[in-house]
Design an enzyme around this catalytic site. Sequence first.
Site, PDB file in Angstrom:
ATOM      1  N   LYS A 293       6.567   1.321  -5.080  1.00 46.01           N
ATOM      2  CA  LYS A 293       7.328   2.472  -4.604  1.00 46.01           C
ATOM      3  C   LYS A 293       8.730   2.521  -5.201  1.00 46.01           C
ATOM      4  CE  LYS A 293       5.806   2.313  -0.065  1.00 46.01           C
ATOM      5  NZ  LYS A 293       5.975   2.186   1.311  1.00 46.01           N
ATOM      6  N   ARG A 294       9.283   1.346  -5.422  1.00 48.52           N
ATOM      7  CA  ARG A 294      10.664   1.295  -5.876  1.00 48.52           C
ATOM      8  C   ARG A 294      10.823   1.956  -7.264  1.00 48.52           C
ATOM      9  NH1 ARG A 294      13.805  -2.973  -7.097  1.00 48.52           N
ATOM     10  NH2 ARG A 294      11.964  -4.252  -7.382  1.00 48.52           N
TER      11      ARG A 294
END
Length: 482
Positions: free
Chosen positions: A252-253
């Site tokens: 996600k980052r």
Amino acid sequence: MVRTRIAPSPTGIAHLGTAYTALRNWALARREKGQFIIRIEDTDRDRYVEGAEKIIFEALEWLGLDNDEGPNVGGPHAPYTQSQRLDLYKKHAQKLVKKDKAYYCFCTKDRLEKIRLEQQARKELPRYDRHCRHLSPAEIKKHLSANDPYVVRLKVPQKGVTVAHDVIRGEVKFENSGLDDQVLLKSDVYPTYHLAVVVDDHLMKITHIIRGEEWLSSTPKHILLYQAFGWKLPIFAHLPIIRNQDHSKMSKRHNDVSILSYRDRGYLPEALNNFLALMGWSHPAKKEVFDLQDFVTHFSLERVQLTAPVFDLTKLNWLNGIYIRKLPDADLALRLQPFIPPGCPDDIFKKIIPLVKERLVTLADFESLTEFFYRDIKLTTKDLTEQSRHSAPDTAKALKQFTHDLEKLSSSAWQTQKLDAVGHAILKSLSWSPRELFMTIRVAVTGKEATPPLFETMEVLGKKEVIKRLNYASSRLRRDFR
Ligand code: GLU
């Protein structure tokens, strides 16, 4: 009969990795006229997220990856949700205990923690010390009649090698001495992933287990379980997992990993499928653009590459543009429905689709590319004189003349070709370059330097609006040189 499956855990979003794995399982089942099954693995209650299952089905439906069996459609092996199959796992765990392939372990949390710390101090890998593997029948009976909580552990052979035959990787060998006596059934009678996945894959008659390589290290445990039950092994294939640009595991980052976020940001399912299909796999005819049917015809596990595919948004954007341009205007209008910008009148919406189709990267770009059609624009003198490269009075004069000639056109003559003719007549009467004149008009009429073709744009905007905007531009210029 080929039967494939995905077994997502409902832990929040529908992950892009699920789509990537689903696509391959689905394609193989479709190619072989077999079945594709979805099973929900929700036995990890700590990670369970309410509603996550619905999102997974919504995402796969959007991608067009339909399943033949699963909680959404039922099937001969229902239920397809693991939390509804707890009795089965318990029964199977007991079966293994009876066969002496598994054992009850009554060790308390405190004891397990103590041995973990000791192992840590000795710099050993943390693992169960097999204390309960050697309990006598009398000791076991005593614990059971005292209702002591227990887990069931697999009796992993202490010697030898477990070999996984992986279609993509070939033979992968695991020393049994490196494997822990895996917990199969927890004290709350929930199965662990390992027991549930093997029992279900067997009972659901899954022939091919195609999943991410993060599960490869679990495979020897699964093979030992199949052997302990005396069941036939399925075919295993572990796919390389998708990586971020820096080759770390896709997260996600770094990237958006939710399938539905791609839908919401204006990607077409065709483009996302094509993009995912190309990850770690290449079309035998070296095609970059192909549809799902083509993928089904040509997909094979043998062509899966071992090098980890890297997520490349530029490529997805490129594919998305291609698929947008392939759509007939009427279809594009339907796809654009959720992206119709506030304040965009219906008649304008239909007219501008062919004008901006070339430039859409995502459906969501529609608003920024078209807002000048239906929203007020703002201009400064500099915006205009930068284009004309003439003084403000001269620029105003040219625009005035253009406006004046346009006013003479009747509404029915307000067409691209006629507008073009008026523009070129003005150009002749001035000593300006075409670029100077037409960019000035473009900015005056749209407030932007990059737009669809100028005269087509003016036709859609309509006479009244164009004259209004040209007058506004002239007034801006005049205000500054007064
Ligand atoms: N429940 C696992 C997951 O969340 C399934 C792994 C497998 O396919 O065996 O991905």
